[in-house]
Every structure is written in C-alpha cells, then in structure tokens.
Design an enzyme around this catalytic site. Sequence first.
Site, PDB file in Angstrom:
ATOM      1  N   LYS A 232       2.034   7.821 -10.776  1.00 35.34           N
ATOM      2  CA  LYS A 232       2.191   8.925 -11.729  1.00 35.34           C
ATOM      3  C   LYS A 232       3.558   9.585 -11.583  1.00 35.34           C
ATOM      4  CE  LYS A 232      -2.694  10.096 -12.108  1.00 35.34           C
ATOM      5  NZ  LYS A 232      -3.722  11.096 -11.791  1.00 35.34           N
TER       6      LYS A 232
ATOM      7  N   ILE B 134      -1.219   1.077 -10.355  1.00 36.46           N
ATOM      8  CA  ILE B 134      -2.560   1.512 -10.714  1.00 36.46           C
ATOM      9  C   ILE B 134      -2.405   2.872 -11.375  1.00 36.46           C
ATOM     10  CG2 ILE B 134      -4.826   2.171  -9.808  1.00 36.46           C
ATOM     11  CD1 ILE B 134      -4.283   0.200  -7.482  1.00 36.46           C
TER      12      ILE B 134
ATOM     13  N   ASN C 164      -4.134   5.526 -11.906  1.00 36.62           N
ATOM     14  CA  ASN C 164      -4.558   6.797 -11.310  1.00 36.62           C
ATOM     15  C   ASN C 164      -3.947   7.072  -9.938  1.00 36.62           C
ATOM     16  OD1 ASN C 164      -6.001   4.971  -9.821  1.00 36.62           O
ATOM     17  ND2 ASN C 164      -7.981   5.983 -10.049  1.00 36.62           N
ATOM     18  N   CYS C 165      -2.990   6.264  -9.503  1.00 36.13           N
ATOM     19  CA  CYS C 165      -2.300   6.463  -8.222  1.00 36.13           C
ATOM     20  C   CYS C 165      -1.272   7.586  -8.377  1.00 36.13           C
ATOM     21  CB  CYS C 165      -1.628   5.155  -7.812  1.00 36.13           C
ATOM     22  SG  CYS C 165      -0.480   5.319  -6.441  1.00 36.13           S
ATOM     23  N   ASP C 166      -1.284   8.540  -7.459  1.00 33.24           N
ATOM     24  CA  ASP C 166      -0.357   9.676  -7.535  1.00 33.24           C
ATOM     25  C   ASP C 166       1.100   9.236  -7.476  1.00 33.24           C
ATOM     26  OD1 ASP C 166      -2.383  11.523  -7.808  1.00 33.24           O
ATOM     27  OD2 ASP C 166      -2.482  11.986  -5.670  1.00 33.24           O
TER      28      ASP C 166
END
Length: 114
Positions: free
Chosen positions: A13, A6, A8-10
């Site tokens: 990222k 996903i 926007n998952c840290d």
Amino acid sequence: MKVYGIKNCDTVKKALRWLDEHHVRYEFHDFKKQGISLEKLQEWASGLGWESLINKRGTTWKKLDRETQDSITTPEAALKLLQDKTSIIKRPVIEDDHVLLSGFDEVAYEEKLS
C-alpha cells in the site's frame, strides 16, 4: 512497469501510494490471487538473490516449523517455498525495463523510478 505484491499488504500500500503520488504508471499483479511462475521467481532470484526474496519478518515465515525454515538453504528449496506460499515473498517486487526492486525504500524509488 509491473508491481507484484498482495493488495492488502501495508508495505505494498505504501509503495502504490508513492507511485500514485509521483504519477508513475504501473500494472499490479496480485500474486496471492494470480500466483507467480517459477520462471519469474528465478528471474528475480537472478537479479536480487534468492535470500532477499524471503520475508523472514512476516507471520507466514514465522508460522513455518523450524525444520522447514532450516531446510531453505538452496535456491531451489527457496523458490519452491516462495511459489507454494507467496505470502513469504518480500513485497512489493517492482520490475521495469532496467529496474528490479524488492520492498519499499523511498530513496531507491526516488533514484530509480522518478
């Protein structure tokens, strides 16, 4: 190489940043937007074990009622849940010809992806 997660998952990222910094080429599949097939989940479960695909530390898992959490005792139940609620999948999942990884582990990335 394909990276599933996903955007926007840290953790995703961090993984993408590591791949970019190490000049590893990849294709990104956002399973929040694109979904994930039962067949793909079965492949991952076969290679990693279905238990390791469930992110029990995330908010999506924690928001499930106790009865639903307790019902996840078989691969079939787990994979159905993972397909219905992709946010519960431990991210990212990285697959290449002979590599299948889940989560972000810099040491494992160094060993298997460099």
